[in-house]
Design a protein around this motif. Sequence first.
Motif, PDB file in Angstrom:
ATOM      1  N   VAL A  51      -1.874   8.347   2.289  1.00 31.42           N
ATOM      2  CA  VAL A  51      -1.027   7.149   2.271  1.00 31.42           C
ATOM      3  C   VAL A  51      -1.038   6.472   3.633  1.00 31.42           C
ATOM      4  O   VAL A  51      -1.225   5.254   3.745  1.00 31.42           O
ATOM      5  CB  VAL A  51       0.416   7.514   1.852  1.00 31.42           C
ATOM      6  CG1 VAL A  51       1.320   6.287   1.961  1.00 31.42           C
ATOM      7  CG2 VAL A  51       0.440   8.052   0.435  1.00 31.42           C
ATOM      8  N   VAL A  81      -5.203   5.782  -3.055  1.00 29.76           N
ATOM      9  CA  VAL A  81      -4.607   6.980  -2.454  1.00 29.76           C
ATOM     10  C   VAL A  81      -4.995   8.201  -3.286  1.00 29.76           C
ATOM     11  O   VAL A  81      -4.905   8.189  -4.521  1.00 29.76           O
ATOM     12  CB  VAL A  81      -3.077   6.833  -2.367  1.00 29.76           C
ATOM     13  CG1 VAL A  81      -2.437   8.152  -1.981  1.00 29.76           C
ATOM     14  CG2 VAL A  81      -2.719   5.757  -1.356  1.00 29.76           C
ATOM     15  N   GLY A  86      -3.609   0.873  -2.018  1.00 27.83           N
ATOM     16  CA  GLY A  86      -2.584   1.749  -2.568  1.00 27.83           C
ATOM     17  C   GLY A  86      -3.074   2.521  -3.778  1.00 27.83           C
ATOM     18  O   GLY A  86      -2.764   3.709  -3.942  1.00 27.83           O
ATOM     19  N   THR A  91       0.827  -1.208   0.000  1.00 30.30           N
ATOM     20  CA  THR A  91       0.000   0.000   0.000  1.00 30.30           C
ATOM     21  C   THR A  91       0.859   1.255   0.000  1.00 30.30           C
ATOM     22  O   THR A  91       0.596   2.209  -0.745  1.00 30.30           O
ATOM     23  CB  THR A  91      -0.927   0.011   1.226  1.00 30.30           C
ATOM     24  OG1 THR A  91      -1.705  -1.185   1.243  1.00 30.30           O
ATOM     25  CG2 THR A  91      -1.849   1.211   1.194  1.00 30.30           C
ATOM     26  N   THR A 134      -2.802   2.877   4.413  1.00 29.17           N
ATOM     27  CA  THR A 134      -1.890   1.807   4.822  1.00 29.17           C
ATOM     28  C   THR A 134      -2.412   1.126   6.078  1.00 29.17           C
ATOM     29  O   THR A 134      -2.433  -0.115   6.168  1.00 29.17           O
ATOM     30  CB  THR A 134      -0.479   2.380   5.070  1.00 29.17           C
ATOM     31  OG1 THR A 134       0.025   2.949   3.861  1.00 29.17           O
ATOM     32  CG2 THR A 134       0.470   1.296   5.537  1.00 29.17           C
ATOM     33  N   LYS A 151       1.360   6.827  -6.461  1.00 28.67           N
ATOM     34  CA  LYS A 151       0.157   7.586  -6.824  1.00 28.67           C
ATOM     35  C   LYS A 151       0.339   9.069  -6.489  1.00 28.67           C
ATOM     36  O   LYS A 151      -0.063   9.942  -7.263  1.00 28.67           O
ATOM     37  CB  LYS A 151      -1.037   7.002  -6.067  1.00 28.67           C
ATOM     38  CG  LYS A 151      -2.395   7.427  -6.582  1.00 28.67           C
ATOM     39  CD  LYS A 151      -2.764   6.695  -7.837  1.00 28.67           C
ATOM     40  CE  LYS A 151      -4.147   7.125  -8.331  1.00 28.67           C
ATOM     41  NZ  LYS A 151      -5.219   6.750  -7.400  1.00 28.67           N
ATOM     42  N   GLY A 193       0.918   3.668  -3.075  1.00 25.36           N
ATOM     43  CA  GLY A 193       0.372   4.967  -2.688  1.00 25.36           C
ATOM     44  C   GLY A 193       1.351   6.100  -2.936  1.00 25.36           C
ATOM     45  O   GLY A 193       0.967   7.171  -3.399  1.00 25.36           O
TER      46      GLY A 193
END
Length: 385
Positions: A354, A347, A344, A241, A358, A248, A245
């Motif tokens: 994030v 995000v 993830g 994640t 997570t 992202k 993330g």
Amino acid sequence: MAREGAWVEASRIGDGDQHDGGWLVTALGRWDLKAAGGLARELESFSPGDGRGPLRLDLSRLDAMDTAGAYLLARLADRLTAAGNAVSVTGVRPEHAALFDAVRKAGQPPAEPLLPPSHPILEMLERTGRATVDAAREGLDLLGFLGLVTITFGRVLLNPSRLRGRAVLFHIEQTGLNALPILGLLSFLIGVVLAFQGADQLRRFGAELFVVNLLGVSILREIGILMTAIIVAGRSGSAFTAQIGTMKVNQEVDAISTLGLDVVELLVVPRALALMISLPLLAFYADIMGLIGGAVMSYATLDITFGTFIRQLHGAVTLPHFLVGIVKAPVFALVIAMVGCYEGLKVSGSAESVGTLTTKSVVESIFLVIVLDAMFSVLFSVLRV
């Protein structure tokens, strides 16, 4: 208080007027930004009379008005209203009306909606219902993501050249090899605790030797794979994640899509496949370390030698006991990888998002792992495995 440029004056309304006994406040001159400084100081102390009553604010004799002047007039009307006067604004010229209305509405607080009185039980039911709906919606989204991952897996299997082997090996190292120390230590200690607690109970019946049976069945069928899945969910699922993330947030995922590449095939499939390969091996390793920990504690507290421990273990467990635990591993691995990658990709673009997602991925992964483990237990009980 007359002055050049702009001013305001107050006078009593005559006896024949419909506002008998009230006050007439007239704004004159140019109410603009140039005169705003002096007007603001004068208006702070302006009062047409000592008592409360009807008051008419006449704007018909204004020569000019801009936003600053409209704001001062609106604030004057609001202050007089707050003082208890029934204020009515009259004589607004057509060229000034739109600006004055807009400024006055902008300065008023929004009307609060009339809500029914709240009740603690109703509020609790509302929160419960909203949480249930959100959980159901999240479950449907996860199910849809599982379908997307399954389709992508099938496409990769039909064309193995699309599989990124180097990425798979890298994630096997990260999720499997690097997890051996912490997993081995915790599994060893779990075996120690189970042996100690089991010996304490079975000693009352003179059946200390059956501690080996307790260790073998519980670790191979349930404890080993469950502990492994929970540790991997907290360690590797959260890493998936955080990695995706961060990509992202840095718009790397958008860049991948812009290049025409499949995000699921590039980011999700290698992680899921690597975890499905490494988790069964980690589960086997956890089983061995748990049994070693139990053997050490059995020798220390019950004087059961390692040879006796192995002979008793050989008679207590069979191959199905081992396979029951190992069969769960690929399913747990797919769930952990899928949830980690899914959160993830959700995000929104901030560092706070994030961290939040997570944490959410770890909780969801552990919850789903335990639910699936319970379902497997019921299934194996029905099948008498």
